[in-house]
Design a protein around this motif. Structure first.
Motif, PDB file in Angstrom:
ATOM      1  N   ALA A   7       0.843  -1.193   0.000  1.00 13.54           N
ATOM      2  CA  ALA A   7       0.000   0.000   0.000  1.00 13.54           C
ATOM      3  C   ALA A   7       0.880   1.246   0.000  1.00 13.54           C
ATOM      4  N   PRO A   8       0.350   2.393  -0.411  1.00 11.17           N
ATOM      5  CA  PRO A   8       1.175   3.602  -0.443  1.00 11.17           C
ATOM      6  C   PRO A   8       1.467   4.187   0.926  1.00 11.17           C
ATOM      7  N   GLY A   9       0.611   3.897   1.919  1.00 11.70           N
ATOM      8  CA  GLY A   9       0.790   4.530   3.220  1.00 11.70           C
ATOM      9  C   GLY A   9       0.509   6.017   3.173  1.00 11.70           C
ATOM     10  N   SER A  10      -0.309   6.437   2.199  1.00 11.96           N
ATOM     11  CA  SER A  10      -0.548   7.855   2.011  1.00 11.96           C
ATOM     12  C   SER A  10      -1.729   8.044   1.060  1.00 11.96           C
ATOM     13  N   ASP A  11      -2.047   9.309   0.753  1.00 12.07           N
ATOM     14  CA  ASP A  11      -3.110   9.611  -0.193  1.00 12.07           C
ATOM     15  C   ASP A  11      -2.521   9.895  -1.580  1.00 12.07           C
ATOM     16  N   GLN A  12      -3.388  10.157  -2.548  1.00  9.69           N
ATOM     17  CA  GLN A  12      -2.937  10.347  -3.924  1.00  9.69           C
ATOM     18  C   GLN A  12      -1.989  11.546  -4.050  1.00  9.69           C
ATOM     19  N   GLN A  13      -2.308  12.643  -3.384  1.00  3.60           N
ATOM     20  CA  GLN A  13      -1.465  13.829  -3.469  1.00  3.60           C
ATOM     21  C   GLN A  13      -0.080  13.547  -2.878  1.00  3.60           C
ATOM     22  N   THR A  14      -0.055  12.821  -1.758  1.00  4.25           N
ATOM     23  CA  THR A  14       1.222  12.491  -1.140  1.00  4.25           C
ATOM     24  C   THR A  14       2.023  11.543  -2.015  1.00  4.25           C
ATOM     25  N   MET A  15       1.347  10.643  -2.710  1.00  2.00           N
ATOM     26  CA  MET A  15       2.043   9.769  -3.647  1.00  2.00           C
ATOM     27  C   MET A  15       2.814  10.578  -4.671  1.00  2.00           C
ATOM     28  N   ARG A  16       2.209  11.636  -5.156  1.00  2.00           N
ATOM     29  CA  ARG A  16       2.899  12.492  -6.127  1.00  2.00           C
ATOM     30  C   ARG A  16       4.099  13.179  -5.483  1.00  2.00           C
ATOM     31  N   ALA A  17       3.939  13.629  -4.240  1.00  2.00           N
ATOM     32  CA  ALA A  17       5.047  14.276  -3.547  1.00  2.00           C
ATOM     33  C   ALA A  17       6.203  13.312  -3.308  1.00  2.00           C
ATOM     34  N   ARG A  25       7.084  11.167  -5.399  1.00  2.00           N
ATOM     35  CA  ARG A  25       7.539  10.779  -6.740  1.00  2.00           C
ATOM     36  C   ARG A  25       7.227   9.316  -7.018  1.00  2.00           C
ATOM     37  N   ARG A  26       6.108   8.871  -6.496  1.00  2.00           N
ATOM     38  CA  ARG A  26       5.723   7.467  -6.624  1.00  2.00           C
ATOM     39  C   ARG A  26       4.838   7.276  -7.851  1.00  2.00           C
ATOM     40  N   ASP A  27       5.159   6.305  -8.672  1.00  2.00           N
ATOM     41  CA  ASP A  27       4.341   5.932  -9.810  1.00  2.00           C
ATOM     42  C   ASP A  27       3.185   5.075  -9.299  1.00  2.00           C
ATOM     43  N   PRO A  28       1.936   5.452  -9.555  1.00  2.00           N
ATOM     44  CA  PRO A  28       0.807   4.654  -9.053  1.00  2.00           C
ATOM     45  C   PRO A  28       0.852   3.193  -9.475  1.00  2.00           C
ATOM     46  N   SER A  29       1.539   2.901 -10.578  1.00  2.00           N
ATOM     47  CA  SER A  29       1.610   1.513 -11.037  1.00  2.00           C
ATOM     48  C   SER A  29       2.719   0.720 -10.366  1.00  2.00           C
ATOM     49  N   SER A  30       3.505   1.365  -9.485  1.00  2.00           N
ATOM     50  CA  SER A  30       4.656   0.678  -8.891  1.00  2.00           C
ATOM     51  C   SER A  30       4.243  -0.483  -7.997  1.00  2.00           C
TER      52      SER A  30
END
Length: 331
Positions: free
Chosen positions: A110-120, A122-127
């Motif tokens: 899981a990302p451990g965060s929200d969508q905006q934080t994923m961008r911060a 530098r995480r690719d949603p498909s990772s």
């Protein structure tokens, strides 16, 4: 108790506290847990959450390890899609070299965060799609051979830091079974898939170099106090805190507003996350943990106490240890 008990410390930042305050309380709790016989303490990677201070998970583990002597410490977990496997191998390899035989590496997708934080980040949603391959790459860095020719983790290589797969769905159970790794289920906040995930993990488990038989850790909430009335008071405060965190979205509720929200669909969803919670005196909580162990067949329980009052938080974990004969199970 017939199984070991461990602790998940969410490193919560209480009202009026700083992150530094949270870390000092985590050290104090870890030192007490070491004396009381808990097997391990894990810390979870979360980002952009004002109430949780464990975002730099490996750094926090290093600090706790430097202030304790023997208790196992680890991640519960590192959200591997946020990181390069080599980086995590180097971080946890460093921890293992500094504190031999004490470090665990729990992994989640899981990302451990929200969508905006994923961008911060530098995480690719498909990772997350490459999580199984990333786990194998990471394992190669720690135990050998490396899956990328010419690339080694230094520190990390040869440390054999044990891996654990974390999950709240059937995906993690299936992956842990396929790779022959221990599996930790997040039943403290995602109870719905518990039974199916446990059954799948045990049914499909394949022995590996790390593990010959399935090993299941199940997380469960605990709120123990010297009296049942006090435990129920703390439980009410915990429920209100959960609603504020997950439903408030920056708005501060009064206790009366919080109780109204608890009766709403959103509130009931929050309460549903806490379905597996032992509340009461030490003996009542122990009885609950015994029945939870019988139901799940867990090899180890990881207790989570989200009591909002610090002294009561420490007392809750102390009471559970006192009635669970942990010293004899610690090794």
């Amino acid at each position: 108790m017939t199984v070991p008990l461990s602790i998940l410390d969410v490193a919560q930042i209480g009202e009026g506290e700083s992150s530094g305050d949270s870390f000092r309380w985590s050290v104090r709790m870890a030192q007490a847990a070491e004396r009381q016989g808990y097997r391990r303490i894990w810390y979870a990677e979360h980002h952009n959450m004002p109430s949780i201070a464990s975002s730099a998970t490996s750094v926090l583990i290093a600090h706790i390890a430097a202030n304790t002597e023997s208790i196992r410490l680890g991640s519960g977990g590192v959200m591997l899609p946020n990181h390069a496997p080599l980086t995590i191998a180097e971080q946890f390899g460093t921890l293992a070299e500094l504190h031999p035989g004490r470090i665990d590496l729990g992994l989640g997708r899981a990302p451990g965060s929200d969508q905006q934080t994923m961008r911060a980040l530098r995480r690719d949603p498909s990772s997350a799609d490459s999580f199984p391959q990333d786990v194998l790459e990471l394992q190669g860095y720690l135990t050998g051979p490396s899956r990328i020719p010419g690339i080694e983790a230094v520190p990390g290589r040869g440390t054999g830091v044990p891996l654990y797969i974390l999950g709240s769905s059937l995906f993690g159970a299936k992956l842990a079974a396929m790779l022959g790794l221990p599996y930790a289920f997040a039943s403290h906040f995602a109870p719905d898939a518990l039974d199916d995930a446990v059954a799948l993990y045990r049914r499909e488990f394949r022995p590996s170099a790390q593990l010959e038989q399935p090993y299941l850790i199940a997380a469960v909430n605990v709120i123990a106090a010297d009296t049942e009335d006090e435990a129920q008071r703390l439980f009410t405060a915990t429920k209100r805190s959960r609603v504020q965190r997950f439903v408030g979205r920056g708005r501060t509720f009064t206790p009366e507003e919080t109780d109204l929200v608890l009766e709403s669909p959103a509130g009931r969803q929050v309460l549903g996350m806490m379905r597996h919670t032992g509340v009461g005196t030490a003996r009542q909580v122990r009885d609950y943990l015994d029945s939870f162990t019988d139901r799940t067949g867990a090899d180890e329980l990881m207790v989570v106490s989200s009591v909002t009052e610090r002294a009561a938080w420490l007392r809750s974990l102390e009471l559970v240890a006192e009635v669970s004969e942990l010293t004899s199970l610690a090794h």
